[in-house]
Design a protein around this motif. Structure first.
Motif, PDB file in Angstrom:
ATOM      1  N   PRO A  37       0.825  -1.209   0.000  1.00  0.00           N
ATOM      2  CA  PRO A  37       0.000   0.000   0.000  1.00  0.00           C
ATOM      3  C   PRO A  37       0.859   1.258   0.000  1.00  0.00           C
ATOM      4  CG  PRO A  37      -0.004  -1.010   2.179  1.00  0.00           C
ATOM      5  CD  PRO A  37       0.703  -1.964   1.265  1.00  0.00           C
ATOM      6  N   PHE A  38       0.258   2.376  -0.383  1.00  0.00           N
ATOM      7  CA  PHE A  38       1.004   3.628  -0.494  1.00  0.00           C
ATOM      8  C   PHE A  38       1.633   4.051   0.823  1.00  0.00           C
ATOM      9  CE2 PHE A  38      -0.333   4.241  -4.753  1.00  0.00           C
ATOM     10  CZ  PHE A  38       0.416   5.287  -5.260  1.00  0.00           C
ATOM     11  N   ALA A  39       0.960   3.770   1.927  1.00  0.00           N
ATOM     12  CA  ALA A  39       1.455   4.240   3.227  1.00  0.00           C
ATOM     13  C   ALA A  39       2.580   3.369   3.784  1.00  0.00           C
ATOM     14  CB  ALA A  39       0.310   4.282   4.235  1.00  0.00           C
ATOM     15  N   GLY A  78      -1.696  14.305  11.004  1.00  0.00           N
ATOM     16  CA  GLY A  78      -0.988  14.568  12.252  1.00  0.00           C
ATOM     17  C   GLY A  78       0.202  13.686  12.547  1.00  0.00           C
ATOM     18  N   ALA A  79       0.791  13.054  11.537  1.00  0.00           N
ATOM     19  CA  ALA A  79       1.977  12.227  11.767  1.00  0.00           C
ATOM     20  C   ALA A  79       3.120  13.098  12.296  1.00  0.00           C
ATOM     21  CB  ALA A  79       2.396  11.530  10.475  1.00  0.00           C
ATOM     22  N   GLN A  80       3.681  12.714  13.417  1.00  0.00           N
ATOM     23  CA  GLN A  80       4.698  13.543  14.060  1.00  0.00           C
ATOM     24  C   GLN A  80       6.039  13.537  13.329  1.00  0.00           C
ATOM     25  OE1 GLN A  80       4.175  15.677  16.745  1.00  0.00           O
ATOM     26  NE2 GLN A  80       2.077  15.161  16.142  1.00  0.00           N
ATOM     27  N   ALA A  85       7.770  21.617   6.798  1.00  0.00           N
ATOM     28  CA  ALA A  85       8.762  21.718   5.720  1.00  0.00           C
ATOM     29  C   ALA A  85       8.587  20.571   4.730  1.00  0.00           C
ATOM     30  CB  ALA A  85      10.174  21.703   6.305  1.00  0.00           C
ATOM     31  N   ASP A  86       8.302  19.351   5.237  1.00  0.00           N
ATOM     32  CA  ASP A  86       8.047  18.214   4.349  1.00  0.00           C
ATOM     33  C   ASP A  86       6.821  18.478   3.473  1.00  0.00           C
ATOM     34  OD1 ASP A  86      10.161  16.607   5.369  1.00  0.00           O
ATOM     35  OD2 ASP A  86       8.910  16.041   7.081  1.00  0.00           O
ATOM     36  N   ARG A 129       1.500  23.084  12.432  1.00  0.00           N
ATOM     37  CA  ARG A 129       2.814  23.143  13.082  1.00  0.00           C
ATOM     38  C   ARG A 129       3.947  23.116  12.063  1.00  0.00           C
ATOM     39  NH1 ARG A 129       1.497  18.115  12.251  1.00  0.00           N
ATOM     40  NH2 ARG A 129       3.108  16.587  11.820  1.00  0.00           N
ATOM     41  N   TRP A 130       5.107  23.563  12.492  1.00  0.00           N
ATOM     42  CA  TRP A 130       6.332  23.343  11.725  1.00  0.00           C
ATOM     43  C   TRP A 130       6.903  21.999  12.174  1.00  0.00           C
ATOM     44  CZ3 TRP A 130       7.823  25.891   7.492  1.00  0.00           C
ATOM     45  CH2 TRP A 130       7.203  27.098   7.221  1.00  0.00           C
ATOM     46  N   LEU A 131       8.119  21.953  12.669  1.00  0.00           N
ATOM     47  CA  LEU A 131       8.656  20.673  13.134  1.00  0.00           C
ATOM     48  C   LEU A 131       8.063  20.330  14.487  1.00  0.00           C
ATOM     49  CD1 LEU A 131      10.548  18.311  12.696  1.00  0.00           C
ATOM     50  CD2 LEU A 131      12.377  19.622  13.752  1.00  0.00           C
ATOM     51  N   THR A 132       7.935  21.348  15.336  1.00  0.00           N
ATOM     52  CA  THR A 132       7.298  21.171  16.640  1.00  0.00           C
ATOM     53  C   THR A 132       6.392  22.365  16.874  1.00  0.00           C
ATOM     54  OG1 THR A 132       8.941  22.399  17.940  1.00  0.00           O
ATOM     55  CG2 THR A 132       9.410  20.080  17.495  1.00  0.00           C
TER      56      THR A 132
END
Length: 298
Positions: A37-39, A78-80, A85-86, A129-132
């Protein structure tokens, strides 16, 4: 030519990854990637190995599409490990793919690329959010969010009715975010329910080959979401009018619709507050001041 130049730069810059299983051929890597799967992170790793082992514009398109869409979905949910930036890099990759007619033999994939580009634009304009969280959270630009979700819905309609419904619903919900007027929010969600009730699953299914039952389920879930927000707005309006019995009724209906909605995570925290205040003021009307005090303490 543009993709060929970028591919050449990529191969010169990015180190060749270790193969997932030593001794397998590129053909076997392709077969293994196709089954995942894609994920699945392994799918990305396989695509990267294929790109280095047998570089081509087609493989590069597949790799960019996979990594960009995974980043958009990851950030959206919401994946941490996926930063803002990604998301911005993914958006640039989608812009690149969309600008060079990315999949000339696959119009469906081209439609997905365009819809994901609008989706990335919407998510970026929505803040986040950005990175955090410590890096700050940009302020949402709700009108842009609404426009981009609407464009994403229009672009994907011909290839995925379910995504069309979900993105259009997002446009309505963010239009409601754009105003502080609860009467306007209330009417927007009523209008959304009326629109989605008019959709015909068999007709939509005929366009993309999806199951009418699956599309009907998506429509039903979407209507539950909008009804939840409709009743939430009704509770807020009733509270402003001091119609406390109506507050309790609307709040109960909002929670019922939230429980039936597919997200299972609709936030109604402010509803608890206005219910508690409504209960306290109702007790005051009946001269039950100790009860009122206890409800205010709640």
């Amino acid at each position: 030519a543009r993709l060929e130049q970028i591919l050449s730069t990529y191969l010169d810059t990015v180190s060749k990854p270790e193969p997932p299983i030593e001794g397998e051929s590129v053909a076997e890597y392709r077969e293994a990637a196709a089954t995942r799967p894609f994920a699945d992170p392994e799918k990305r790793r396989l695509r990267e190995v294929i790109l280095h082992a047998s570089p081509s514009v087609a493989s590069f398109r597949d790799y960019l599409y996979l990594t960009a869409t995974n980043a958009v979905e990851g950030y959206r949910h919401g994946a941490q490990d996926v930063s803002r930036a990604d998301l911005l890099i993914a958006r640039r990759h989608l812009q690149l793919l969309d600008s060079v007619i990315p999949f000339p033999d696959d119009s469906d994939r081209a439609s997905y690329v365009a819809s994901y580009r609008h989706l990335a634009n919407a998510i970026e304009a929505g803040g986040g959010r950005w990175l955090t969280d410590r890096a700050g959270v940009p302020q949402p630009q709700w009108q842009t969010v609404v426009d981009e979700y609407s464009r994403a819905a229009a672009t994907v309609r011909a290839v995925s009715a379910e995504r069309y419904i979900k993105y259009l619903s997002k446009a309505f919900r963010h239009a409601a975010h754009a105003t502080d007027d609860w009467a306007t929010r209330h009417q927007l969600h009523i209008n959304a329910c009326q629109l989605f009730n008019r959709l015909e699953p068999p007709t939509l299914a005929a366009n993309d080959g999806a199951s009418p039952a699956a599309i009907e389920s998506t429509i039903e879930g979407t209507i539950h979401t909008h009804r939840c927000r409709e009743y939430e707005a009704r509770a807020r309006l009733s509270f402003a009018e001091a119609a406390y019995d109506e507050v309790f009724s609307a709040a109960k209906q909002a929670r019922s619709e939230a429980a039936a909605a597919p997200q299972q995570s609709l936030q109604l925290r402010e509803l608890d507050t206005i219910e508690a205040i409504s209960a306290a003021r109702t007790a005051e009307r009946h001269g039950e001041f100790n009860t009122a005090l206890s409800r205010y303490d709640d």
